[in-house]
Write a protein that holds these residues in place. Structure first.
Motif, short mmCIF file in Angstrom:
data_model
loop_
_atom_site.label_atom_id
_atom_site.label_comp_id
_atom_site.label_asym_id
_atom_site.label_seq_id
_atom_site.Cartn_x
_atom_site.Cartn_y
_atom_site.Cartn_z
N ALA A 111 0.79 -1.23 0.00
CA ALA A 111 0.00 0.00 0.00
C ALA A 111 0.83 1.28 0.00
CB ALA A 111 -0.95 0.00 1.20
N ARG A 112 2.08 1.23 0.43
CA ARG A 112 2.91 2.44 0.48
C ARG A 112 3.58 2.76 -0.86
NH1 ARG A 112 4.20 4.41 5.71
NH2 ARG A 112 3.38 3.07 7.34
N ILE A 113 3.51 1.83 -1.78
CA ILE A 113 4.06 2.06 -3.12
C ILE A 113 2.90 2.57 -4.00
CG2 ILE A 113 5.11 0.99 -5.16
CD1 ILE A 113 6.44 -1.02 -3.21
N PRO A 114 3.00 3.79 -4.51
CA PRO A 114 1.88 4.39 -5.22
C PRO A 114 1.29 3.50 -6.34
CG PRO A 114 3.53 6.06 -4.80
CD PRO A 114 4.12 4.74 -4.38
N ARG A 115 2.12 2.93 -7.18
CA ARG A 115 1.60 2.10 -8.28
C ARG A 115 0.88 0.87 -7.72
NH1 ARG A 115 3.54 -2.07 -11.84
NH2 ARG A 115 2.79 -1.79 -13.98
N ASP A 116 1.45 0.26 -6.69
CA ASP A 116 0.79 -0.89 -6.07
C ASP A 116 -0.56 -0.47 -5.47
OD1 ASP A 116 2.96 -2.45 -6.75
OD2 ASP A 116 3.52 -2.94 -4.68
N ALA A 117 -0.60 0.72 -4.87
CA ALA A 117 -1.85 1.22 -4.27
C ALA A 117 -2.93 1.35 -5.34
CB ALA A 117 -1.61 2.55 -3.57
N VAL A 118 -2.58 1.86 -6.51
CA VAL A 118 -3.55 1.99 -7.59
C VAL A 118 -4.05 0.60 -8.02
CG1 VAL A 118 -3.87 2.70 -10.00
CG2 VAL A 118 -2.65 4.20 -8.40
N LEU A 119 -3.13 -0.36 -8.12
CA LEU A 119 -3.52 -1.73 -8.49
C LEU A 119 -4.43 -2.34 -7.42
CD1 LEU A 119 -0.11 -2.97 -9.92
CD2 LEU A 119 -2.18 -2.39 -11.22
N MET A 120 -4.14 -2.05 -6.16
CA MET A 120 -4.97 -2.56 -5.06
C MET A 120 -6.38 -1.98 -5.14
SD MET A 120 -2.06 -2.42 -2.08
CE MET A 120 -2.88 -3.37 -0.79
N ILE A 121 -6.47 -0.70 -5.45
CA ILE A 121 -7.78 -0.06 -5.60
C ILE A 121 -8.55 -0.72 -6.74
CG2 ILE A 121 -8.94 2.09 -6.31
CD1 ILE A 121 -6.68 3.56 -4.69
N ALA A 122 -7.87 -0.95 -7.86
CA ALA A 122 -8.53 -1.60 -9.00
C ALA A 122 -9.06 -2.98 -8.61
CB ALA A 122 -7.56 -1.70 -10.18
N LEU A 123 -8.25 -3.75 -7.92
CA LEU A 123 -8.69 -5.09 -7.48
C LEU A 123 -9.86 -5.00 -6.51
CD1 LEU A 123 -5.17 -6.70 -7.09
CD2 LEU A 123 -6.96 -7.47 -8.70
N ASN A 124 -9.77 -4.07 -5.57
CA ASN A 124 -10.85 -3.92 -4.59
C ASN A 124 -12.16 -3.50 -5.23
OD1 ASN A 124 -9.56 -4.71 -2.21
ND2 ASN A 124 -8.67 -2.68 -1.91
N ARG A 125 -12.08 -2.77 -6.33
CA ARG A 125 -13.28 -2.29 -7.03
C ARG A 125 -13.65 -3.17 -8.23
NH1 ARG A 125 -14.75 -0.62 -2.92
NH2 ARG A 125 -14.15 1.40 -2.12
N GLU A 126 -12.97 -4.32 -8.31
CA GLU A 126 -13.23 -5.31 -9.36
C GLU A 126 -13.09 -4.73 -10.76
OE1 GLU A 126 -16.94 -7.29 -8.43
OE2 GLU A 126 -16.15 -8.01 -6.51
N VAL A 127 -12.08 -3.89 -10.94
CA VAL A 127 -11.72 -3.38 -12.26
C VAL A 127 -10.71 -4.39 -12.80
CG1 VAL A 127 -10.68 -1.48 -13.57
CG2 VAL A 127 -12.07 -1.00 -11.53
N TYR A 128 -11.18 -5.35 -13.59
CA TYR A 128 -10.34 -6.46 -14.02
C TYR A 128 -9.86 -6.34 -15.47
CZ TYR A 128 -11.99 -8.77 -9.78
OH TYR A 128 -12.27 -9.09 -8.48
N GLU A 129 -10.44 -5.41 -16.25
CA GLU A 129 -10.05 -5.27 -17.64
C GLU A 129 -8.69 -4.59 -17.71
OE1 GLU A 129 -12.87 -4.10 -16.33
OE2 GLU A 129 -14.37 -5.50 -17.08
N ILE A 130 -7.74 -5.23 -18.39
CA ILE A 130 -6.36 -4.73 -18.46
C ILE A 130 -6.32 -3.31 -19.02
CG2 ILE A 130 -4.08 -5.07 -19.51
CD1 ILE A 130 -4.71 -7.07 -17.25
#
Length: 156
Positions: A115-134
């Motif tokens: 969560a402290r790595i900005p790019r990882d945080a964005v990916l985590m948000i996408a996964l949490n919101r079920e944004v699965y399309e590449i």
């Protein structure tokens, strides 16, 4: 990893903190049913999630924008990669939750999203919101001046 599995793993971690080198055999015998015995636990884990979600491997590879042959080789771990983005593509393609993705990364031997790595945080948000399309994940990353998920340049 679901809450029950995490709790069990935490309990095993506590047991291991108390053991010495001469107690390895006892640990392995006592907790054999709780241990992963597969040669490629990532492969078994991801295949089980794919089946559980009613997807086919081909659908996952297509959704992940991976050539079938390369995707299959990654899934079976016939082909190993050091590119975490390739494994993340498989996770997004398989519609894994954040917890499932963290488990898949760990089983593959890669670092979990942090969560402290900005790019990882964005990916985590996408996964949490079920944004699965590449393409949507990459658009979200690009909107925040971050590198998109790496594309596979090798299809052999």
């Amino acid at each position: 990893m679901d809450a029950k599995e995490q709790k069990a793993t935490d309990a095993l971690d506590r047991v291991l903190q108390q053991l010495g080198p001469d107690e390895v055999d006892a640990y392995l015998d006592t907790y054999t049913d709780s241990l992963v015995h597969e040669e490629h636990p990532f492969s078994g884990y991801l295949r089980a999630r794919i089946k559980e979600k009613g997807l086919t491997q081909r659908e996952v590879f297509e959704r992940a924008d991976l050539p079938d042959r390369y995707g299959y080789r990654l899934l079976t771990q016939e082909k190993n990669t050091k590119q975490r983005d390739y494994i993340l593509r498989l996770c997004f393609g398989a519609k894994l939750s954040l917890q499932e993705t963290q488990r898949a990364l760990k089983l593959y031997g890669m670092s979990e999203l942090y969560a402290r790595i900005p790019r990882d945080a964005v990916l985590m948000i996408a996964l949490n919101r079920e944004v699965y399309e590449i393409d949507k994940v990459n658009a979200l990353l690009s909107a925040h001046d971050m590198a998109p998920l790496k594309s596979i340049s090798y299809a052999g």
